[in-house]
Design a protein around this motif. Sequence first.
Motif, PDB file in Angstrom:
ATOM      1  N   VAL A 103      25.169  90.549  41.945  1.00 59.29           N
ATOM      2  CA  VAL A 103      26.476  91.176  41.784  1.00 59.29           C
ATOM      3  C   VAL A 103      27.562  90.162  42.123  1.00 59.29           C
ATOM      4  O   VAL A 103      27.397  89.350  43.037  1.00 59.29           O
ATOM      5  CB  VAL A 103      26.592  92.402  42.732  1.00 59.29           C
ATOM      6  CG1 VAL A 103      27.905  93.111  42.535  1.00 59.29           C
ATOM      7  CG2 VAL A 103      25.446  93.350  42.519  1.00 59.29           C
ATOM      8  N   ARG A 104      28.667  90.192  41.404  1.00 63.03           N
ATOM      9  CA  ARG A 104      29.815  89.338  41.728  1.00 63.03           C
ATOM     10  C   ARG A 104      30.599  89.973  42.865  1.00 63.03           C
ATOM     11  O   ARG A 104      30.889  91.174  42.831  1.00 63.03           O
ATOM     12  CB  ARG A 104      30.748  89.198  40.529  1.00 63.03           C
ATOM     13  CG  ARG A 104      30.137  88.525  39.324  1.00 63.03           C
ATOM     14  CD  ARG A 104      29.921  87.070  39.496  1.00 63.03           C
ATOM     15  NE  ARG A 104      31.131  86.294  39.392  1.00 63.03           N
ATOM     16  CZ  ARG A 104      31.141  84.985  39.436  1.00 63.03           C
ATOM     17  NH1 ARG A 104      30.010  84.318  39.558  1.00 63.03           N
ATOM     18  NH2 ARG A 104      32.263  84.334  39.356  1.00 63.03           N
ATOM     19  N   HIS A 105      30.942  89.163  43.880  1.00 62.99           N
ATOM     20  CA  HIS A 105      31.761  89.658  44.986  1.00 62.99           C
ATOM     21  C   HIS A 105      33.167  89.944  44.458  1.00 62.99           C
ATOM     22  O   HIS A 105      33.733  89.143  43.710  1.00 62.99           O
ATOM     23  CB  HIS A 105      31.814  88.619  46.108  1.00 62.99           C
ATOM     24  CG  HIS A 105      32.350  89.166  47.388  1.00 62.99           C
ATOM     25  ND1 HIS A 105      33.689  89.315  47.615  1.00 62.99           N
ATOM     26  CD2 HIS A 105      31.715  89.610  48.503  1.00 62.99           C
ATOM     27  CE1 HIS A 105      33.873  89.834  48.815  1.00 62.99           C
ATOM     28  NE2 HIS A 105      32.691  90.021  49.376  1.00 62.99           N
ATOM     29  N   ARG A 106      33.744  91.076  44.863  1.00 65.03           N
ATOM     30  CA  ARG A 106      35.023  91.490  44.287  1.00 65.03           C
ATOM     31  C   ARG A 106      36.165  90.544  44.648  1.00 65.03           C
ATOM     32  O   ARG A 106      37.032  90.273  43.825  1.00 65.03           O
ATOM     33  CB  ARG A 106      35.351  92.907  44.742  1.00 65.03           C
ATOM     34  CG  ARG A 106      34.556  93.928  43.963  1.00 65.03           C
ATOM     35  CD  ARG A 106      34.567  95.304  44.562  1.00 65.03           C
ATOM     36  NE  ARG A 106      35.915  95.782  44.873  1.00 65.03           N
ATOM     37  CZ  ARG A 106      36.158  96.906  45.525  1.00 65.03           C
ATOM     38  NH1 ARG A 106      35.153  97.653  45.934  1.00 65.03           N
ATOM     39  NH2 ARG A 106      37.388  97.294  45.769  1.00 65.03           N
ATOM     40  N   ARG A 107      36.169  90.044  45.860  1.00 66.80           N
ATOM     41  CA  ARG A 107      37.268  89.164  46.263  1.00 66.80           C
ATOM     42  C   ARG A 107      36.970  87.695  45.978  1.00 66.80           C
ATOM     43  O   ARG A 107      37.804  86.974  45.441  1.00 66.80           O
ATOM     44  CB  ARG A 107      37.568  89.344  47.741  1.00 66.80           C
ATOM     45  CG  ARG A 107      38.573  88.310  48.255  1.00 66.80           C
ATOM     46  CD  ARG A 107      38.972  88.545  49.674  1.00 66.80           C
ATOM     47  NE  ARG A 107      39.997  89.591  49.728  1.00 66.80           N
ATOM     48  CZ  ARG A 107      40.492  90.073  50.860  1.00 66.80           C
ATOM     49  NH1 ARG A 107      40.040  89.652  52.009  1.00 66.80           N
ATOM     50  NH2 ARG A 107      41.424  90.998  50.840  1.00 66.80           N
ATOM     51  N   TYR A 108      35.780  87.239  46.351  1.00 72.63           N
ATOM     52  CA  TYR A 108      35.489  85.812  46.298  1.00 72.63           C
ATOM     53  C   TYR A 108      34.798  85.357  45.014  1.00 72.63           C
ATOM     54  O   TYR A 108      34.578  84.163  44.825  1.00 72.63           O
ATOM     55  CB  TYR A 108      34.649  85.416  47.516  1.00 72.63           C
ATOM     56  CG  TYR A 108      35.352  85.758  48.808  1.00 72.63           C
ATOM     57  CD1 TYR A 108      36.550  85.154  49.145  1.00 72.63           C
ATOM     58  CD2 TYR A 108      34.817  86.697  49.668  1.00 72.63           C
ATOM     59  CE1 TYR A 108      37.211  85.481  50.314  1.00 72.63           C
ATOM     60  CE2 TYR A 108      35.463  87.029  50.849  1.00 72.63           C
ATOM     61  CZ  TYR A 108      36.664  86.415  51.159  1.00 72.63           C
ATOM     62  OH  TYR A 108      37.309  86.753  52.317  1.00 72.63           O
ATOM     63  N   ASN A 109      34.417  86.295  44.154  1.00 73.28           N
ATOM     64  CA  ASN A 109      33.789  86.000  42.863  1.00 73.28           C
ATOM     65  C   ASN A 109      32.510  85.186  42.984  1.00 73.28           C
ATOM     66  O   ASN A 109      32.088  84.533  42.036  1.00 73.28           O
ATOM     67  CB  ASN A 109      34.763  85.281  41.917  1.00 73.28           C
ATOM     68  CG  ASN A 109      35.857  86.203  41.444  1.00 73.28           C
ATOM     69  OD1 ASN A 109      35.631  87.399  41.273  1.00 73.28           O
ATOM     70  ND2 ASN A 109      37.045  85.668  41.272  1.00 73.28           N
ATOM     71  N   THR A 116      28.437  85.005  43.388  1.00 79.48           N
ATOM     72  CA  THR A 116      27.299  85.853  43.054  1.00 79.48           C
ATOM     73  C   THR A 116      26.506  86.136  44.322  1.00 79.48           C
ATOM     74  O   THR A 116      26.106  85.222  45.033  1.00 79.48           O
ATOM     75  CB  THR A 116      26.398  85.164  42.021  1.00 79.48           C
ATOM     76  OG1 THR A 116      27.190  84.820  40.889  1.00 79.48           O
ATOM     77  CG2 THR A 116      25.280  86.077  41.587  1.00 79.48           C
ATOM     78  N   VAL A 117      26.296  87.427  44.604  1.00 81.45           N
ATOM     79  CA  VAL A 117      25.594  87.866  45.804  1.00 81.45           C
ATOM     80  C   VAL A 117      24.351  88.632  45.378  1.00 81.45           C
ATOM     81  O   VAL A 117      24.391  89.403  44.420  1.00 81.45           O
ATOM     82  CB  VAL A 117      26.503  88.775  46.663  1.00 81.45           C
ATOM     83  CG1 VAL A 117      25.800  89.205  47.926  1.00 81.45           C
ATOM     84  CG2 VAL A 117      27.799  88.080  46.979  1.00 81.45           C
TER      85      VAL A 117
END
Length: 96
Positions: free
Chosen positions: A42-48, A50-51
């Motif tokens: 998933v892409r982190h909403r703030r830092y973009n 990939t987590v």
Amino acid sequence: MAADPTTETQAETRPNRRKVREGMVTSVSMDKTAVVVSTDRVRHRRYNKTVQRTTRLYVHDESNELAVGDRVRVQETRPLSKTKRWRLLEIVERAR
């Protein structure tokens, strides 16, 4: 009583909305149950960045055929017990 043909065709063409996941078997110590870890990227909403997020799925394995390390495909189903909501579709790859 004759069945209505319109209801039969609706039942056949109904889309299957049950989720299908793929993951790795991590535990088979329970009877007819296996624990499968499913990993989503998933892409982190703030830092973009990939987590990876992991989810533990309790899977119904009727014949106790799974082994730790198997790659499997599972499908969502009705509640089978307190925690089991998935059933085994297929074994994608056996553990080596």
